[in-house]
Design an enzyme around this catalytic site. Structure first.
Site, PDB file in Angstrom:
ATOM      1  N   SER A   1       1.533 -10.025  -0.379  1.00  0.00           N
ATOM      2  CA  SER A   1       1.225  -8.586  -0.372  1.00  0.00           C
ATOM      3  C   SER A   1       1.399  -7.889   0.968  1.00  0.00           C
ATOM      4  O   SER A   1       1.493  -6.663   1.000  1.00  0.00           O
ATOM      5  CB  SER A   1      -0.208  -8.373  -0.867  1.00  0.00           C
ATOM      6  OG  SER A   1      -1.105  -9.144  -0.086  1.00  0.00           O
TER       7      SER A   1
ATOM      8  N   LYS B   1       0.805  -1.213   0.000  1.00  0.00           N
ATOM      9  CA  LYS B   1       0.000   0.000   0.000  1.00  0.00           C
ATOM     10  C   LYS B   1       0.849   1.279   0.000  1.00  0.00           C
ATOM     11  O   LYS B   1       0.390   2.337  -0.411  1.00  0.00           O
ATOM     12  CB  LYS B   1      -0.943   0.029   1.211  1.00  0.00           C
ATOM     13  CG  LYS B   1      -2.061  -1.002   1.198  1.00  0.00           C
ATOM     14  CD  LYS B   1      -3.243  -0.526   0.412  1.00  0.00           C
ATOM     15  CE  LYS B   1      -4.535  -1.315   0.601  1.00  0.00           C
ATOM     16  NZ  LYS B   1      -4.451  -2.724   0.858  1.00  0.00           N
TER      17      LYS B   1
HETATM   18  C1  PLP Z   1      -5.218  -3.800   0.624  1.00  0.00           C
HETATM   19  C2  PLP Z   1      -4.575  -5.123   0.569  1.00  0.00           C
HETATM   20  C3  PLP Z   1      -4.873  -6.055  -0.457  1.00  0.00           C
HETATM   21  C4  PLP Z   1      -5.924  -5.806  -1.521  1.00  0.00           C
HETATM   22  O1  PLP Z   1      -5.668  -4.688  -2.294  1.00  0.00           O
HETATM   23  P1  PLP Z   1      -6.814  -3.988  -3.165  1.00  0.00           P
HETATM   24  O2  PLP Z   1      -6.134  -2.913  -3.915  1.00  0.00           O
HETATM   25  O3  PLP Z   1      -7.848  -3.468  -2.202  1.00  0.00           O
HETATM   26  O4  PLP Z   1      -7.415  -5.059  -4.028  1.00  0.00           O
HETATM   27  C5  PLP Z   1      -4.161  -7.256  -0.472  1.00  0.00           C
HETATM   28  N1  PLP Z   1      -3.246  -7.547   0.471  1.00  0.00           N
HETATM   29  C6  PLP Z   1      -2.941  -6.691   1.470  1.00  0.00           C
HETATM   30  C7  PLP Z   1      -1.919  -7.083   2.470  1.00  0.00           C
HETATM   31  C8  PLP Z   1      -3.591  -5.447   1.550  1.00  0.00           C
HETATM   32  O5  PLP Z   1      -3.291  -4.603   2.542  1.00  0.00           O
END
Ligand code: PLP
Length: 329
Positions: free
Chosen positions: A304, A52
């Protein structure tokens, strides 16, 4: 409006030096299992613990000097709030993060430590959003939402550029999917560089708003349920302007995972890869382990984020918890 390679390349220049270029490593165990190379993009090692920061840094850096002097505001309980607080601090700007009374204390403290002004309002995300709207109207703060914004999508897309440099022959990329900021940006970058590479979204079966919206052909609301992939919870916005259309046009498939499949992903990451990931960050591994992804060439899984409650993580890797409702145990 659609985000293209050009916007994503501009974003990369704008955020250079503000975010990490994260490693991408070959997973021996998953490659053996799949019968083709499987690479892990270790984005959970990103500063603030999730991708993010890419979108937040790009959106903050793209503001005019006048907007910067007003400060930014968002309603976010999780990784976007943390990223925005960090990015604003780096620019010496004011950041206000609004959240409901239900947000756990550890998350609140992490955002406060980054110097953001935290406002606790009401009992739901909707109440928090009302406070955001008030601050925009009355104090002139600039709202930066977590996914449905061109500069946020372009920033997240920089992750896709790195993947195609690190694994130029990638046949498929598995992307955790919630509001679709990450999937839209990554798909635009990956397909911009390599049109034949498949991009597959992965969500939890419990409350997958983008999947339900894609099936319905328009943004729809779904009931929000507790899930181990808590960062994937929440809607896509009934007035979605950007990410619904991009996910519809660019994603090759969307896979849904049960809670025990997400838990298996977290456990595998820890035991086989020696990586601590949160539920949302483990869905790519979970999809591969459950044989739900139809991949047949070099595949990249995006890990992520890593911002999981460590007591919950411990119970999951010990096999004591396989669902979010077992959290309180
Ligand atoms: C926000 C987030 C997502 C999903 O991202 P989007 O852009 O809302 O689809 C996936 N993994 C993590 C760790 C996140 O913080």
């Amino acid at each position: 409006m659609l985000i293209t390679l050009q916007h994503i390349r501009a974003a990369r220049e704008r955020i250079a030096g503000k975010v990490e270029r994260t490693p991408c490593v070959l997973s021996q165990s998953l490659s053996e299992r799949a019968g083709h190379p499987v690479h892990l993009k270790l984005e959970h090692h990103q500063t603030t613990g999730a991708f993010k920061l890419r979108g937040a840094s790009n959106a903050v850096a793209a503001l005019s000097p006048e907007e910067k002097s007003r400060g930014v505001v968002a309603a976010s309980t999780g990784n976007h709030g943390r990223a925005l607080a960090h990015a604003a601090k780096l620019e010496g700007m004011r950041a206000v993060i609004c959240m409901s009374r239900l947000v756990p204390g550890n998350k609140l403290d992490a955002i406060r430590r980054l110097g953001a002004d935290v406002r606790i309002v009401g009992n739901s995300q909707d109440d928090a959003q009302q406070e955001v709207d008030r601050l925009v109207a009355e104090e002139g703060l600039v709202m930066l939402p977590p996914f449905d914004h061109p500069d946020i999508v372009a920033g997240q897309g920089t992750l896709g550029l790195e993947i195609m440099e690190q694994v130029p022959d990638a046949a498929s990329v598995l992307v955790p999917l919630s509001g679709g900021g990450l999937a839209s940006g990554v798909a635009a970058a990956v397909k911009g560089v390599s049109p034949g590479t498949k991009v597959i979204g992965v969500s939890m079966a419990r409350g997958a708003a983008m999947k339900a919206s894609l099936d319905a052909g328009r943004p729809v609301q779904v009931e929000e349920l507790p899930t181990l992939a808590d960062s994937l919870g929440g809607g896509i916005g009934l007035d979605n302007r950007l990410t619904f259309g991009m996910c519809r046009d660019l994603l090759d498939d969307v896979i849904l995972l049960a809670e025990d499949e997400i838990a298996a992903g977290i456990r595998h990451a820890y035991e086989e890869e020696r990586e601590i990931v949160e539920g949302a960050g483990a869905v790519g591994i979970g999809a591969l382990l459950a044989a739900k992804a139809s991949t047949n060439g070099p595949t990249v899984l995006i890990l992520s984020g890593r911002n999981i409650d460590m007591a919950l993580h411990r119970r999951i890797v010990c096999g004591e918890a396989a669902t979010a409702t077992e959290r309180a145990a």
